[in-house]
Design an enzyme around this catalytic site. Structure first.
Site, PDB file in Angstrom:
ATOM      1  CD  GLU A 152      -3.022  -1.246   2.106  1.00  0.00           C
ATOM      2  OE1 GLU A 152      -2.854  -0.624   3.075  1.00  0.00           O
ATOM      3  OE2 GLU A 152      -3.947  -1.852   1.753  1.00  0.00           O
ATOM      4  CD  GLU A 274      -4.263  -5.985   2.034  1.00  0.00           C
ATOM      5  OE1 GLU A 274      -5.220  -4.723   2.470  1.00  0.00           O
ATOM      6  OE2 GLU A 274      -3.222  -5.844   2.571  1.00  0.00           O
TER       7      GLU A 274
END
Length: 348
Positions: A152, A274
Site C-alpha cells: 500500500e 486485498e
C-alpha cells in the site's frame, strides 16, 4: 505471465487466495495460533478450495525473533522455533499441499504501514536486501509464486514525476531487478499508489489502488514476471464520496476501470491483493452491496483471481472469512468467494 493470464508451468492458474496476517505484527507470527493448530487451519483452507495464501511479513519477523501468541499445547512442534523458522514451516506445509505462497513486505517497523518503501529507520537498501533474501530462501519451492514488493504505497508516494525519493515506479523496478536476480522464476506483485493527481481524472483511490499513471509512465519490469495487484475496499474500511452518490454502486465501475481495470485489456495480469469487508455482519450495511458489485465487475473483466482480506477474524474493520471463534466460516462470505471463483449462485 502470458498476456493477462498467470501460468504455473503451462497450466493457467486461478488464485483462490486469502490473506493470513500476523507475521507483520509485534507477535512476528501468523495470528490465531493461540486458538488453533496451525496445520489444522491450513487443512481447513484447502478444504474450502483455497489454493493461495498471501502472507504479510515485516523485517523483524525474518530476522528470527521469538514469536508471541502461540499456544504450544495446540502447536507443540513450534516450541523453541524463532519467527523465521515458523515461517519456514508454514511455507513448507502450504507448498506440500499445492497451495501457492505470496509473501508481502507489509510494514517496515512491524507496527504501521509506511507511505514509502523506506523510512528514517529502514533504508531502501535494506528493503531490497530483505526482498532478495526472501526470494532466495524460498526459490526452490514449486508453489512459492512471488513477492508483493511493498504494501500500500500512499501519501507521499508518486509515480513518474522524476523524483526518485518518492517515485514508486522506479523503486519497484529496482527491487524487481534484485528479486528476479535471486529467484528468476517467481512473480513480482506491484501495487499502485493512492495519489490521483497525474494522468487521470479518476476520484480518490485506496492505498495501493491506482495504476492510472502507467498510461503516462509504463512500468519497466519484465512483462512475463509482472502482476498488477491493486487494493480496493468499500464503506466498512473508509468513507469515500462516491459511496454517497445516488447511483451507487453502479458509479463504481468507471472508477475501478480507471484505477486498474483498464489494464486487463492491455495485456497485464491484474490480481487484487486485498479486498473485503464485514459483508453485513455489523459494519456499514452498504458493504455487502459494494462487495457484490466488485465481484460482478471482476468477473465481467475475466478476473477470477484475488486474495480476500482476510482469513483472520481479528481484522478490526473487515472481520474475516473465519468468525470470532477462529473455527467457523461465515457462510455468506464463502458463498461470495465461491461465486467469484466458480460462478456458483450467490446466497441471498
Amino acid at each position: 505471465v502470458e498476456g493477462s493470464q498467470i501460468l504455473h508451468g503451462d497450466t493457467p492458474l486461478q488464485l483462490r487466495g486469502v490473506n493470513w496476517f500476523g507475521f507483520e505484527t509485534e507477535l512476528h507470527v501468523a495470528h490465531g495460533l493461540w486458538r488453533r493448530n496451525w496445520q489444522e487451519m491450513i487443512a481447513q483452507m484447502q478444504g474450502l478450495k483455497i489454493n493461495a495464501v498471501r502472507i504479510p511479513v515485516c523485517p523483524d519477523a525474518i530476522r528470527g525473533l521469538t514469536p508471541g501468541g502461540i499456544d504450544f499445547g495446540k502447536n507443540p512442534d513450534l516450541r523453541g522455533l524463532n519467527s523465521l523458522e515458523v515461517l519456514d514451516k508454514i511455507v513448507v506445509e502450504l507448498d506440500s499441499r499445492g497451495i501457492h505462497v505470496l509473501l508481502d513486505h507489509h510494514r517496515p517497523d512491524c507496527h504501521a504501514i509506511s507511505e514509502l518503501w523506506y523510512t528514517d529507520d529502514y533504508s531502501e537498501k535494506q528493503w531490497i536486501t530483505d526482498l532478495a533474501f526472501l526470494a532466495d530462501r524460498y526459490r526452490a519451492f514449486p508453489h512459492f509464486m512471488g513477492i508483493d514488493l511493498k504494501n500500500e504505497p500512499h501519501g507521499k508516494a508518486t509515480w513518474g514525476t522524476g523524483k526518485p525519493e518518492t517515485d514508486w515506479n522506479t523503486a519497484a523496478e529496482k527491487a524487481a531487478k534484485a528479486v528476479l536476480a535471486a529467484a528468476p522464476d517467481i512473480l513480482i506483485f506491484v501495487e499502485g499508489i493512492e495519489d490521483t493527481s497525474r494522468c487521470t481524472d479518476a476520484p480518490n483511490a485506496w492505498w495501493g489502488g491506482n495504476f492510472a499513471p502507467m498510461n503516462c509512465t509504463p512500468l519497466k519490469i519484465k512483462s512475463d514476471r509482472l502482476v498488477l495487484s491493486p487494493h480496493v475496499y468499500g464503506p466498512d474500511v473508509h468513507p469515500q464520496p462516491y459511496f454517497e452518490a445516488p447511483n451507487f454502486p453502479d458509479n463504481l465501475i468507471a472508477i475501478w476501470e480507471a484505477h486498474f481495470g483498464q489494464f486487463i485489456g492491455e495485456g497485464f495480469a491484474v490480481v487484487p491483493g486485498e479486498f473485503g469487508g464485514r459483508y453485513g455482519h455489523a459494519g456499514d450495511a452498504r458493504d455487502r452491496v459494494w462487495q457484490n458489485a466488485l465481484i460482478e465487475y471482476l468477473r465481467k473483466k475475466n478476473i477470477t483471481s484475488g486474495f480476500y482480506w482476510s482469513w483472520n477474524p481479528n481484522s478490526g474493520d473487515t472481520g474475516g472469512l473465519l468468525q470470532n471463534d477462529w473455527q467457523t466460516v461465515w457462510p455468506t462470505k464463502m458463498s461470495l468467494l465461491n461465486h467469484f471463483w466458480f460462478g456458483t449462485v450467490l446466497a441471498e
